[in-house]
Design a protein around this motif. Structure first.
Motif, mmCIF file in Angstrom:
data_model
loop_
_atom_site.group_PDB
_atom_site.id
_atom_site.type_symbol
_atom_site.label_atom_id
_atom_site.label_comp_id
_atom_site.label_asym_id
_atom_site.label_seq_id
_atom_site.Cartn_x
_atom_site.Cartn_y
_atom_site.Cartn_z
ATOM 1 N N ALA A 27 -7.598 13.017 -11.873
ATOM 2 C CA ALA A 27 -6.896 12.665 -9.692
ATOM 3 C C ALA A 27 -6.215 11.298 -9.377
ATOM 4 O O ALA A 27 -4.755 11.761 -9.137
ATOM 5 C CB ALA A 27 -7.299 13.188 -8.765
ATOM 6 N N ALA A 28 -6.767 10.626 -10.174
ATOM 7 C CA ALA A 28 -6.517 9.024 -9.132
ATOM 8 C C ALA A 28 -5.198 8.636 -10.058
ATOM 9 O O ALA A 28 -4.150 7.912 -9.691
ATOM 10 C CB ALA A 28 -7.751 8.149 -9.689
ATOM 11 N N VAL A 29 -5.153 9.253 -11.539
ATOM 12 C CA VAL A 29 -3.860 8.611 -11.977
ATOM 13 C C VAL A 29 -2.787 9.285 -12.070
ATOM 14 O O VAL A 29 -1.539 9.573 -12.148
ATOM 15 C CB VAL A 29 -3.887 8.545 -13.842
ATOM 16 C CG1 VAL A 29 -2.722 8.401 -14.688
ATOM 17 C CG2 VAL A 29 -5.518 7.726 -14.085
ATOM 18 N N LEU A 30 -3.026 10.976 -11.652
ATOM 19 C CA LEU A 30 -2.163 12.122 -11.634
ATOM 20 C C LEU A 30 -0.699 11.518 -10.564
ATOM 21 O O LEU A 30 -0.323 11.980 -10.868
ATOM 22 C CB LEU A 30 -3.077 13.430 -11.897
ATOM 23 C CG LEU A 30 -1.851 14.768 -12.202
ATOM 24 C CD1 LEU A 30 -0.965 14.227 -12.964
ATOM 25 C CD2 LEU A 30 -2.310 15.761 -11.429
ATOM 26 N N TYR A 49 0.818 -1.039 0.002
ATOM 27 C CA TYR A 49 0.188 -0.144 0.231
ATOM 28 C C TYR A 49 1.017 1.097 -0.364
ATOM 29 O O TYR A 49 1.776 1.242 0.690
ATOM 30 C CB TYR A 49 -1.151 -0.069 0.911
ATOM 31 C CG TYR A 49 -1.921 1.632 1.958
ATOM 32 C CD1 TYR A 49 -2.756 1.187 0.614
ATOM 33 C CD2 TYR A 49 -0.510 1.998 2.292
ATOM 34 C CE1 TYR A 49 -3.556 2.633 0.867
ATOM 35 C CE2 TYR A 49 -1.615 3.256 2.250
ATOM 36 C CZ TYR A 49 -2.685 3.568 1.826
ATOM 37 O OH TYR A 49 -3.669 4.776 2.331
ATOM 38 N N ARG A 50 0.529 2.298 -0.633
ATOM 39 C CA ARG A 50 0.367 3.409 -0.458
ATOM 40 C C ARG A 50 0.061 4.509 -0.910
ATOM 41 O O ARG A 50 -0.919 4.309 -1.318
ATOM 42 C CB ARG A 50 2.285 4.483 -1.876
ATOM 43 C CG ARG A 50 1.749 3.952 -3.420
ATOM 44 C CD ARG A 50 3.399 4.846 -3.955
ATOM 45 N NE ARG A 50 2.538 4.217 -5.288
ATOM 46 C CZ ARG A 50 3.251 4.511 -6.057
ATOM 47 N NH1 ARG A 50 3.857 6.261 -5.315
ATOM 48 N NH2 ARG A 50 2.496 4.959 -7.369
ATOM 49 N N TRP A 51 -0.178 6.044 0.298
ATOM 50 C CA TRP A 51 -1.480 6.501 -0.037
ATOM 51 C C TRP A 51 -1.796 7.104 -1.611
ATOM 52 O O TRP A 51 -2.684 7.474 -1.050
ATOM 53 C CB TRP A 51 -1.136 7.563 0.911
ATOM 54 C CG TRP A 51 -0.513 9.213 0.416
ATOM 55 C CD1 TRP A 51 1.547 8.168 1.033
ATOM 56 C CD2 TRP A 51 0.183 9.980 0.239
ATOM 57 N NE1 TRP A 51 2.264 9.496 0.832
ATOM 58 C CE2 TRP A 51 0.987 10.245 -0.154
ATOM 59 C CE3 TRP A 51 -0.870 10.502 -0.761
ATOM 60 C CZ2 TRP A 51 1.318 11.788 -0.638
ATOM 61 C CZ3 TRP A 51 -0.699 11.299 -1.357
ATOM 62 C CH2 TRP A 51 0.199 12.284 -1.726
ATOM 63 N N GLN A 52 -0.578 7.244 -2.237
ATOM 64 C CA GLN A 52 -1.277 8.331 -3.840
ATOM 65 C C GLN A 52 -1.866 7.247 -4.147
ATOM 66 O O GLN A 52 -2.359 7.782 -5.361
ATOM 67 C CB GLN A 52 0.576 8.021 -3.846
ATOM 68 C CG GLN A 52 1.420 8.612 -3.514
ATOM 69 C CD GLN A 52 2.076 8.298 -2.345
ATOM 70 O OE1 GLN A 52 1.866 7.024 -1.726
ATOM 71 N NE2 GLN A 52 3.732 8.992 -2.152
ATOM 72 N N PHE A 53 -1.863 6.398 -4.088
ATOM 73 C CA PHE A 53 -2.949 4.716 -4.349
ATOM 74 C C PHE A 53 -4.416 5.123 -3.997
ATOM 75 O O PHE A 53 -5.437 4.811 -4.411
ATOM 76 C CB PHE A 53 -2.013 4.218 -4.767
ATOM 77 C CG PHE A 53 -2.842 3.066 -6.559
ATOM 78 C CD1 PHE A 53 -2.428 3.898 -7.543
ATOM 79 C CD2 PHE A 53 -3.509 1.728 -6.148
ATOM 80 C CE1 PHE A 53 -2.904 2.795 -8.165
ATOM 81 C CE2 PHE A 53 -3.963 1.084 -7.461
ATOM 82 C CZ PHE A 53 -3.599 1.782 -8.611
ATOM 83 N N SER A 54 -4.517 5.636 -3.274
ATOM 84 C CA SER A 54 -5.827 6.022 -2.230
ATOM 85 C C SER A 54 -6.834 5.912 -3.134
ATOM 86 O O SER A 54 -8.183 5.484 -2.760
ATOM 87 C CB SER A 54 -5.684 5.988 -0.905
ATOM 88 O OG SER A 54 -4.506 7.718 -1.450
#
Length: 334
Positions: free
Chosen positions: A87-90, A48-53
């Motif tokens: 935003a989820a991709v960026l 997990y990493r928060w950037q992918f949340s």
């Protein structure tokens, strides 16, 4: 981005397209199931990493829209979902899990870590404890013999503890840099060194509140081209270091920022550089002994060309390097 992250985003994009364009939601539900499965695999395989949340939380949002807008999705919801997906991709693209460049030299890289005690020096940063002597964590990188199936080691020693401390020093939540625990080096822990050859020695000194591995890509490039590189965490002046038990030792300063910035600055900085140089001198002494502090034969004695010693550093480590060059005749270049 990592492979399963890319796969998951691809499936999410298909899920979104089918949700807002198909009246028959069968394809949508199949793609949603595939995206959920990919997300689960991504979590357990890559971590997990928060950037992918944002990507992860878009999946239940899609299903809620599906449940409450059966026939068609209204234009406002479509815009919201498209912006959300963008935003989820960026976010994971802007803040990726970095990889170190592959070294271009001919040698593979081995590494070892030691905890050495300089019993001749009391610890400057703990004046109240007169029995406390200087202990430093030292890492050595060397040209090595490595097979293709050898497991490379992490960029940081004790990655979880280190990232938490680094994030705190930078004034960020610890979760912000959590993906840094996934960063791997190009070195293999404890593998056999290249024998029957001597290599020049380069010492590295990190910046104020830095780390011994902060310039690891440079270190690895040097080693791949036939150098041995040694760096330490200057205890209490590094962001975080560890004692032999694995307990963290955090950055500490003897004066306030205001004092360092005012008339005390020149005096304090010189004191600190001199103290850090003593770490460097101590490391050279230890590398030149027949046996290590662990009382085993010192393999580096036969590997290092002690007539070819250089030093490099960043910021405060640059000052330490300059001081070492001027004051230690064993060091030939900085």
């Amino acid at each position: 981005m990592r492979p399963f992250e890319i796969l998951t985003l691809f499936l999410i994009s298909g899920t979104l397209v089918s949700l807002i364009t198909h009246k028959d939601r069968t394809v949508f539900l199949l793609l949603l199931l595939a995206a959920i499965s990919s997300t689960i695999l991504q979590y357990f395989i890559e971590g997990y990493r928060w950037q992918f949340s944002l990507a992860v939380y878009s999946l239940p949002a899609f299903y809620i829209v599906h449940r409450f807008q059966n026939d068609s999705v209204n234009i406002i919801i479509k815009v919201v979902l498209i912006v959300w997906f963008g935003a989820a991709v960026l976010l994971p693209w802007i803040i990726p899990v970095f990889t170190l460049p592959d070294p271009e030299g001919q040698y593979s890289i081995g590494t070892e870590t030691f905890h050495w005690i300089d019993s001749s020096r009391t610890e400057w940063f703990t004046p109240a404890d007169t029995a406390d002597v200087r202990e430093i964590m030292v890492q050595v990188w060397y040209p090595a013999e490595i097979k293709t199936n050898y497991q490379k080691t992490t960029h940081l020693i004790y990655p979880e503890k280190s990232i938490t401390s680094i994030s705190k020093s930078a004034g960020m939540p610890s979760s912000f840099g959590r993906h840094g625990t996934k960063l791997m080096s190009n070195a293999v822990q404890g593998t056999s060194a290249i024998r029957d050859k001597k290599f020049p020695l380069i010492l590295f000194s990190h910046g104020n509140s830095g780390l011994s591995t902060q310039n690891l890509s440079q270190v690895e490039e040097l080693v791949s081209n036939g150098y041995i590189v040694v760096a330490c965490n200057h205890t209490y002046n590094s962001s975080i270091t560890f004692n032999k038990k694995g307990d963290p030792i955090l950055f500490k300063r003897n004066v306030t920022w205001d004092e360092q910035a005012s008339y005390h600055r020149k005096y304090y900085t010189r004191q600190l550089i001199e103290y850090r140089y003593q770490d460097i001198s101590f490391i050279i002494n230890e590398l030149a002994k027949e046996k290590s502090q662990e009382n085993i034969p010192n393999q580096y004695l036969s590997l290092i060309d002690f007539n070819a010693i250089g030093i490099m550093g960043h910021s405060m480590g640059g000052g330490t390097s300059y001081y070492a060059l001027l004051n230690d005749e064993r060091i030939k270049a900085a």
